[in-house]
Write a protein that holds these residues in place. Structure first.
Motif, PDB file in Angstrom:
ATOM      1  N   UNK A 279       8.782   1.042 -52.902  1.00 55.32           N
ATOM      2  CA  UNK A 279      10.064   1.048 -52.199  1.00 55.32           C
ATOM      3  C   UNK A 279      10.356  -0.335 -51.621  1.00 55.32           C
ATOM      4  N   UNK A 280       9.327  -0.998 -51.145  1.00 55.15           N
ATOM      5  CA  UNK A 280       9.470  -2.360 -50.617  1.00 55.15           C
ATOM      6  C   UNK A 280       9.956  -3.308 -51.704  1.00 55.15           C
ATOM      7  N   UNK A 281       9.417  -3.177 -52.923  1.00 57.67           N
ATOM      8  CA  UNK A 281       9.857  -4.029 -54.028  1.00 57.67           C
ATOM      9  C   UNK A 281      11.342  -3.830 -54.309  1.00 57.67           C
ATOM     10  N   UNK A 282      11.770  -2.579 -54.353  1.00 54.85           N
ATOM     11  CA  UNK A 282      13.198  -2.287 -54.523  1.00 54.85           C
ATOM     12  C   UNK A 282      14.009  -2.919 -53.384  1.00 54.85           C
ATOM     13  N   UNK A 283      13.559  -2.720 -52.154  1.00 54.19           N
ATOM     14  CA  UNK A 283      14.327  -3.184 -50.998  1.00 54.19           C
ATOM     15  C   UNK A 283      14.467  -4.703 -50.977  1.00 54.19           C
ATOM     16  N   UNK A 284      13.374  -5.407 -51.225  1.00 55.72           N
ATOM     17  CA  UNK A 284      13.442  -6.871 -51.222  1.00 55.72           C
ATOM     18  C   UNK A 284      14.371  -7.363 -52.326  1.00 55.72           C
ATOM     19  N   UNK A 285      14.205  -6.840 -53.536  1.00 56.58           N
ATOM     20  CA  UNK A 285      14.976  -7.310 -54.683  1.00 56.58           C
ATOM     21  C   UNK A 285      16.475  -7.108 -54.475  1.00 56.58           C
ATOM     22  N   UNK A 286      16.832  -5.924 -54.015  1.00 55.07           N
ATOM     23  CA  UNK A 286      18.256  -5.586 -53.940  1.00 55.07           C
ATOM     24  C   UNK A 286      18.898  -6.009 -52.631  1.00 55.07           C
ATOM     25  N   UNK A 287      18.129  -6.157 -51.570  1.00 55.23           N
ATOM     26  CA  UNK A 287      18.700  -6.730 -50.354  1.00 55.23           C
ATOM     27  C   UNK A 287      19.031  -8.199 -50.589  1.00 55.23           C
ATOM     28  N   UNK A 288      18.159  -8.884 -51.325  1.00 49.51           N
ATOM     29  CA  UNK A 288      18.469 -10.273 -51.696  1.00 49.51           C
ATOM     30  C   UNK A 288      19.747 -10.329 -52.518  1.00 49.51           C
ATOM     31  N   UNK A 289      19.898  -9.395 -53.459  1.00 51.66           N
ATOM     32  CA  UNK A 289      21.102  -9.362 -54.292  1.00 51.66           C
ATOM     33  C   UNK A 289      22.342  -9.064 -53.457  1.00 51.66           C
ATOM     34  N   UNK A 290      22.216  -8.131 -52.521  1.00 47.42           N
ATOM     35  CA  UNK A 290      23.356  -7.774 -51.682  1.00 47.42           C
ATOM     36  C   UNK A 290      23.789  -8.949 -50.811  1.00 47.42           C
ATOM     37  N   UNK A 291      22.830  -9.678 -50.273  1.00 44.30           N
ATOM     38  CA  UNK A 291      23.177 -10.841 -49.455  1.00 44.30           C
ATOM     39  C   UNK A 291      23.829 -11.933 -50.293  1.00 44.30           C
ATOM     40  N   UNK A 292      23.302 -12.140 -51.500  1.00 47.13           N
ATOM     41  CA  UNK A 292      23.813 -13.220 -52.350  1.00 47.13           C
ATOM     42  C   UNK A 292      25.207 -12.936 -52.886  1.00 47.13           C
ATOM     43  N   UNK A 293      25.540 -11.656 -53.056  1.00 49.43           N
ATOM     44  CA  UNK A 293      26.841 -11.302 -53.637  1.00 49.43           C
ATOM     45  C   UNK A 293      27.900 -10.971 -52.600  1.00 49.43           C
TER      46      UNK A 293
END
Length: 413
Positions: free
Chosen positions: A60-74
């Motif tokens: 779950x942490x892997x999902x959260x890090x990957x997609x939180x980074x994407x959400x911030x970048x977009x």
């Protein structure tokens, strides 16, 4: 034996001002959504399935890090560049950078997917700046989450079992394995101020009428040789037996494929879902090990009320305390995020389960998944209904907090 009791109404979903707030972006065409968010959603799911950790919360942490980074970048687009190619490049770059760092054995496959994504985006400033933004947000998040206590060794830190006493958790048959997930309660949350921020009130006392009713229900409906559990109830128990992360991967994908908020909105959906689920699992272990409530199999075999030393549950009891049910905290949080960001109802979608081959179930609301989870753990013989219902409440509480905190969580660093 007491009859199956009626499920009380679930806690009503609270509205928050941030649920509908999003960056003003034009609706992406179906092809754009498929080539960016869904492509990288599938890449993340495949990475977890083939190279994931043995502990659910670590994945779950892997999902959260990957997609939180994407959400911030977009979330915001620099002036002077095209929005859609910038966001597509930013999402791909963020998820790719995080995944190859956290699952390096999948670098070859991820690199190939990344190349395909970038090849489909016109060369130029939008792509270049999107890539830079995605990689930067991923690197910042990866650094900030170092040593957060969500690695497998920390998650399963040794737990000192207390001496046997009425209501106190003890290792359960048949393996009598050491307690699992004790270390979750010490891990660093993404959003919560403390691990105990939403600690539940105590479970029903072992001598209470409520607990007696709970135990009677599990004894009757959750036994391996139950004469009152029907075929559909047995199927429900088996359908929801596996990992919650695995079981909710498809419902979240359904929601993602139907989202109409553009690339930034899709990234936000996946990010907030998994941030909420990491923090929910931390909060779950906090309550579990605060109260250390014994499992039904221990209570029925060794309890003071009509003990049955041969009673066996339909499914093997997991190695951690009863209260609250982790499957139901997960369901409560997932239901809350999906209902808030996608809507409570959706057009019918089918769901299968790796633990129930050949079975397909159809749903039109996210709440239906929670309702089945509550029943399933009773029919499996591994949780009391009080633990299940408390789990729904805890998951909803954590998810609502994460949604209220979305502005801070999604802000670019």
């Amino acid at each position: 034996m007491s009859p199956l009791r009626t499920r009380p109404a679930l806690v009503a979903l609270g509205a928050t001002a941030l649920l509908t707030a999003s960056v003003a972006v034009p609706q992406a065409a179906a092809a754009d959504r498929t080539s960016t968010a869904l492509t990288w959603y599938d890449a993340t799911a495949e990475t977890i399935a083939t190279a994931g950790a043995p502990t659910q919360i670590t994945n779950s942490r892997t999902w959260a890090i990957s997609w939180l980074a994407a959400a911030r970048a977009t979330r915001s687009v620099p002036a002077g560049v095209e929005r859609r190619p910038y966001q597509a490049a930013a999402l791909a770059a963020a998820v790719h950078r995080a995944l190859v760092t956290l699952a390096p054995s999948r670098a070859g496959q991820l690199d190939a997917t990344y190349k395909e994504t970038l090849d489909a985006i016109p060369d130029g400033p939008a792509e270049e700046r999107g890539v830079a933004a995605g990689e930067r947000q991923a690197d910042l998040l990866l650094t900030s989450r170092e040593g957060d206590g969500l690695d497998p060794a920390s998650v399963n830190a040794p737990y000192p079992v207390r001496p046997a006493a009425p209501g106190v958790w003890q290792p359960t048959p048949p393996a009598y394995a050491p307690a699992a997930q004790y270390g979750n309660r010490l891990a660093k949350p993404f959003a919560l101020a403390t691990q105990s921020q939403f600690r539940l009130g105590p479970p029903p006392a072992p001598a209470s009428a409520r607990y007696a009713a709970d135990l009677a229900e599990v004894r009757a409906y959750g036994a391996v040789d139950s004469t009152v559990r029907n075929a559909h109830q047995t199927e429900t128990a088996t359908f929801w037996l596996g990992s919650s992360l695995t079981l909710y991967t498809e419902p979240l994908r359904v929601a993602l494929s139907r989202a109409d908020q553009g690339i930034a909105g899709q990234a936000r959906l996946v990010a907030l879902f998994h941030v909420a689920l990491v923090d929910t699992q931390i909060a779950t272990s906090d309550s579990k090990y605060a109260y250390e409530r014994w499992r039904p199999v221990t209570a029925i075999r060794a309890g003071s009320i009509d003990p049955d030393p041969d009673w066996t549950p339909l499914h093997t009891t997991p190695a951690h305390p009863d209260y609250p049910s982790g499957h139901n905290t997960y369901s409560g949080a997932a239901e809350t995020v999906l209902s808030a960001l996608v809507g409570r109802r959706t057009s019918p979608f089918d769901l299968t389960s790796p633990t129930a081959p050949g079975v397909t179930r159809t749903y039109t609301t996210w709440k239906q998944l929670s309702e089945e989870n509550v029943d399933a753990r009773v029919f499996s013989g591994i949780h009391t209904r009080s633990a299940d219902e408390a789990g729904i409440t805890l998951g909803k509480n954590v998810a609502r907090y994460v949604l209220r905190d979305a502005g801070r969580l999604l802000a670019s660093r």
